[in-house]
Design an enzyme around this catalytic site. Structure first.
Site, PDB file in Angstrom:
ATOM      1  N   ALA A 158      -4.943   3.796  -2.588  1.00 46.68           N
ATOM      2  CA  ALA A 158      -5.590   4.444  -1.431  1.00 46.68           C
ATOM      3  C   ALA A 158      -7.055   4.093  -1.238  1.00 46.68           C
ATOM      4  O   ALA A 158      -7.692   4.643  -0.341  1.00 46.68           O
ATOM      5  CB  ALA A 158      -5.476   5.969  -1.586  1.00 46.68           C
ATOM      6  N   GLY A 176      -8.634  -1.482   1.794  1.00 47.35           N
ATOM      7  CA  GLY A 176      -7.654  -2.186   2.626  1.00 47.35           C
ATOM      8  C   GLY A 176      -6.707  -1.278   3.393  1.00 47.35           C
ATOM      9  O   GLY A 176      -7.121  -0.243   3.962  1.00 47.35           O
ATOM     10  N   TYR A 177      -5.439  -1.654   3.403  1.00 44.52           N
ATOM     11  CA  TYR A 177      -4.454  -0.928   4.199  1.00 44.52           C
ATOM     12  C   TYR A 177      -4.189   0.495   3.693  1.00 44.52           C
ATOM     13  O   TYR A 177      -3.925   1.401   4.490  1.00 44.52           O
ATOM     14  CB  TYR A 177      -3.148  -1.728   4.261  1.00 44.52           C
ATOM     15  CG  TYR A 177      -3.178  -2.780   5.351  1.00 44.52           C
ATOM     16  CD1 TYR A 177      -3.299  -2.412   6.679  1.00 44.52           C
ATOM     17  CD2 TYR A 177      -3.101  -4.137   5.045  1.00 44.52           C
ATOM     18  CE1 TYR A 177      -3.348  -3.349   7.684  1.00 44.52           C
ATOM     19  CE2 TYR A 177      -3.145  -5.099   6.059  1.00 44.52           C
ATOM     20  CZ  TYR A 177      -3.258  -4.691   7.379  1.00 44.52           C
ATOM     21  OH  TYR A 177      -3.314  -5.616   8.380  1.00 44.52           O
ATOM     22  N   ALA A 236      -1.250   3.406 -11.409  1.00 44.53           N
ATOM     23  CA  ALA A 236      -0.095   3.943 -10.670  1.00 44.53           C
ATOM     24  C   ALA A 236       1.238   3.490 -11.276  1.00 44.53           C
ATOM     25  O   ALA A 236       2.270   4.130 -11.050  1.00 44.53           O
ATOM     26  CB  ALA A 236      -0.163   3.494  -9.208  1.00 44.53           C
ATOM     27  N   TYR A 273       3.297 -18.215   1.017  1.00 46.22           N
ATOM     28  CA  TYR A 273       3.450 -16.761   1.108  1.00 46.22           C
ATOM     29  C   TYR A 273       4.921 -16.347   1.217  1.00 46.22           C
ATOM     30  O   TYR A 273       5.537 -15.971   0.231  1.00 46.22           O
ATOM     31  CB  TYR A 273       2.606 -16.183   2.269  1.00 46.22           C
ATOM     32  CG  TYR A 273       2.408 -14.707   2.053  1.00 46.22           C
ATOM     33  CD1 TYR A 273       1.239 -14.210   1.475  1.00 46.22           C
ATOM     34  CD2 TYR A 273       3.431 -13.797   2.346  1.00 46.22           C
ATOM     35  CE1 TYR A 273       1.094 -12.860   1.198  1.00 46.22           C
ATOM     36  CE2 TYR A 273       3.296 -12.449   2.061  1.00 46.22           C
ATOM     37  CZ  TYR A 273       2.129 -11.980   1.499  1.00 46.22           C
ATOM     38  OH  TYR A 273       2.000 -10.643   1.217  1.00 46.22           O
TER      39      TYR A 273
HETATM   40  P1  NAD Z   1      -6.344  -4.108  -1.464  1.00 43.52           P
HETATM   41  O1  NAD Z   1      -6.665  -4.984  -2.619  1.00 43.52           O
HETATM   42  O2  NAD Z   1      -7.405  -3.841  -0.455  1.00 43.52           O
HETATM   43  O3  NAD Z   1      -5.848  -2.666  -1.987  1.00 43.52           O
HETATM   44  C1  NAD Z   1      -5.094  -2.494  -3.130  1.00 43.52           C
HETATM   45  C2  NAD Z   1      -5.110  -1.037  -3.574  1.00 43.52           C
HETATM   46  O4  NAD Z   1      -4.261  -0.923  -4.731  1.00 43.52           O
HETATM   47  C3  NAD Z   1      -6.498  -0.509  -4.008  1.00 43.52           C
HETATM   48  O5  NAD Z   1      -6.637   0.834  -3.591  1.00 43.52           O
HETATM   49  C4  NAD Z   1      -6.413  -0.527  -5.532  1.00 43.52           C
HETATM   50  O6  NAD Z   1      -7.226   0.447  -6.196  1.00 43.52           O
HETATM   51  C5  NAD Z   1      -4.951  -0.204  -5.729  1.00 43.52           C
HETATM   52  N1  NAD Z   1      -4.428  -0.586  -7.047  1.00 43.52           N
HETATM   53  C6  NAD Z   1      -4.357  -1.827  -7.585  1.00 43.52           C
HETATM   54  N2  NAD Z   1      -3.779  -1.760  -8.809  1.00 43.52           N
HETATM   55  C7  NAD Z   1      -3.490  -0.444  -9.015  1.00 43.52           C
HETATM   56  C8  NAD Z   1      -2.898   0.274 -10.084  1.00 43.52           C
HETATM   57  N3  NAD Z   1      -2.448  -0.328 -11.190  1.00 43.52           N
HETATM   58  N4  NAD Z   1      -2.792   1.626  -9.963  1.00 43.52           N
HETATM   59  C9  NAD Z   1      -3.242   2.277  -8.855  1.00 43.52           C
HETATM   60  N5  NAD Z   1      -3.783   1.640  -7.793  1.00 43.52           N
HETATM   61  C10 NAD Z   1      -3.904   0.299  -7.888  1.00 43.52           C
HETATM   62  O7  NAD Z   1      -5.044  -4.720  -0.827  1.00 43.52           O
HETATM   63  P2  NAD Z   1      -4.410  -4.757   0.660  1.00 43.52           P
HETATM   64  O8  NAD Z   1      -4.614  -6.112   1.215  1.00 43.52           O
HETATM   65  O9  NAD Z   1      -4.768  -3.551   1.431  1.00 43.52           O
HETATM   66  O10 NAD Z   1      -2.878  -4.692   0.273  1.00 43.52           O
HETATM   67  C11 NAD Z   1      -2.092  -3.513   0.315  1.00 43.52           C
HETATM   68  C12 NAD Z   1      -0.678  -3.889   0.710  1.00 43.52           C
HETATM   69  O11 NAD Z   1      -0.703  -4.445   2.025  1.00 43.52           O
HETATM   70  C13 NAD Z   1      -0.038  -4.942  -0.203  1.00 43.52           C
HETATM   71  O12 NAD Z   1       1.317  -4.655  -0.347  1.00 43.52           O
HETATM   72  C14 NAD Z   1      -0.216  -6.216   0.603  1.00 43.52           C
HETATM   73  O13 NAD Z   1       0.721  -7.205   0.281  1.00 43.52           O
HETATM   74  C15 NAD Z   1       0.005  -5.675   2.007  1.00 43.52           C
HETATM   75  N6  NAD Z   1      -0.480  -6.544   3.124  1.00 43.52           N
HETATM   76  C16 NAD Z   1      -1.730  -7.065   3.114  1.00 43.52           C
HETATM   77  C17 NAD Z   1      -2.109  -7.908   4.159  1.00 43.52           C
HETATM   78  C18 NAD Z   1      -3.476  -8.526   4.198  1.00 43.52           C
HETATM   79  O14 NAD Z   1      -3.678  -9.470   4.979  1.00 43.52           O
HETATM   80  N7  NAD Z   1      -4.427  -8.057   3.464  1.00 43.52           N
HETATM   81  C19 NAD Z   1      -1.235  -8.176   5.218  1.00 43.52           C
HETATM   82  C20 NAD Z   1       0.024  -7.579   5.210  1.00 43.52           C
HETATM   83  C21 NAD Z   1       0.400  -6.767   4.146  1.00 43.52           C
END
Ligand code: NAD
Length: 396
Positions: free
Chosen positions: A48, A51-52, A111, A234
């Protein structure tokens, strides 16, 4: 201390508390200015803090007035080391939520572990009763399996054959060819274990077993598909195999939850600059070209616009989605529009170091990258002496 960015490749080892707080404020302002989202009430977001996942938490809290629990893996400041961006983001989120009288808690830890799942369940029982939306947005390079103790590492590689394409050093603007050798079967297995659906399923199973998942609950995880040029690295690569597993998990969980009116989805999101996506070869150059084209067409969105659209147009409100056979929601629809992709591909063929600044939005990419860590944010004095030690209110 005076906090400046310290970058190593696609990593920034410092983060700015005030800059992060400002970024959160901007996302909250965006959501508050939109139409209210009808539902959910109690939301658990796993992953949380950036990012997303962070944008999902903000949309739920400030768009729907939901109570939220955020689980994430971030570090507090220590000595001369700043906290991680996710730490500062979450501190700012908790402060703003409290100001609005929204109930929220943050849990910091792994997590993937049983201990954090149990802690989260205990918190839900004590404070929330049940949750009716579970967002799974963990992106991690490693996972230790809670039952076997095996530690898996994920890799970003093609499967089957080597892949060559253009890539970008976004710091210098240099465009060069890169070749990535294919993954071994073992690397594919480990990437699926980290980024596939097993942990998501464990969360939902354990929440259900503890009777803290509300009847009719929805759960959503995130995926990416993207254009053909990035498919070898990818969609058809190691990470794509993991996402395929995630999508299969959604189908299984949807069948499971449906008996109580629940739903499971994978939302296919737009490519955006996050800490995770900047680590993928080729993708940052594609994102830069995509930004330029989508901005020109007035279609550009960041995480917060994407998540608001997911909540308001797909998950809740009128015309809300029911999981079809695929359980996929496509909010990458604007990215994948034919006119957008045709223009990006035309530019892709022409892109070199000399013209990258014109054909692609390198400055936009850099700006977003530094923003992730609270830098280059308007209204922040980066020369000011600032205390890096910030507490997260409501940490459980
Ligand atoms: P991000 O790196 O910004 O966020 C990752 C989150 O996961 C962070 O809050 C981090 O603290 C948490 N995290 C990591 N390891 C953890 C653990 N062991 N325990 C608890 N929390 C943990 O990443 P994002 O780009 O927002 O990606 C989130 C999802 O969105 C992923 O599934 C990614 O594949 C997907 N996604 C990303 C994109 C993109 O372009 N960035 C596009 C489509 C889908």
């Amino acid at each position: 201390m005076i906090i400046q960015p310290k970058t190593r490749g696609f990593i920034c080892t410092t983060a700015h508390p005030e800059g992060c707080a400002k970024q959160i404020e901007q996302q909250i302002e965006y959501v508050k200015a939109q139409k209210k989202i009808e539902g959910p009430a109690n939301v658990l977001v796993i992953g949380a803090s950036t990012g997303y996942g962070l944008a999902s938490r903000i949309s739920a809290a400030f768009g729907a007035g939901a109570n939220t629990i955020g689980v994430f893996f971030d570090k507090a400041a220590e000595g001369q080391r700043t906290a991680s961006a996710g730490w500062y983001n979450s501190a700012a989120f908790e402060q703003q939520a409290a100001e609005l009288g929204l109930k929220s808690h943050s849990i910091v830890g792994d997590a993937f572990s049983d201990a954090i799942k149990e802690k989260t369940i205990a918190l839900i029982k004590a404070e929330y009763g049940t949750v009716d939306l579970v967002i799974y947005s963990v992106a991690s390079p490693r996972r230790t399996h809670p039952v076997t103790g095996e530690t898996f590492s994920s890799v970003i590689k093609p499967v089957g054959t080597a892949y060559s394409n253009k890539t970008l050093n976004f710091h210098t603007g240099e465009v060069s060819m890169t070749t990535i050798e294919p993954a071994t079967e073992e690397e594919v297995r480990q990437t699926i274990a980290v980024m596939g659906g097993e942990d998501w399923r464990m969360w939902i199973d354990q929440l259900q077993a503890a009777d803290v998942l509300a009847d009719g609950a929805t759960t959503v995880a995130y995926s990416y598909i993207g254009p053909e040029i990035t498919h070898p690295i990818y969609r058809d690569g190691t990470i794509g195999q993991a996402k395929h597993d995630l999508e299969q998990t959604a189908i299984q969980m949807n069948n499971l939850l449906a008996s109580k009116g629940g739903r499971a989805f994978v939302s296919v999101n737009k490519a955006l600059v996050t800490q995770s996506s900047s680590a993928i070869p080729v993708v940052p150059l594609y994102i830069s070209a995509l930004y330029e084209v989508m901005k020109e067409k007035g279609l550009h969105e960041n995480c917060i616009e994407q998540m608001y659209r997911l909540f308001s147009e797909h998950l809740y409100g009128e015309g809300k989605a029911t999981a079809d056979g695929s359980c996929l929601i496509r909010i990458d629809d604007w990215e994948m529009r034919e006119d957008v992709q045709t223009e990006v591909m035309k530019r892709w063929d022409e892109l070199t170091t000399d013209n990258a600044g014109e054909l692609a939005d390198l400055e936009g990419y850099r700006q977003d990258f530094f923003n992730l860590f609270g830098f280059r944010t308007d209204g922040v004095d980066y020369e000011a002496d600032i205390d890096p030690n910030v507490d997260i209110p409501n940490m459980y």
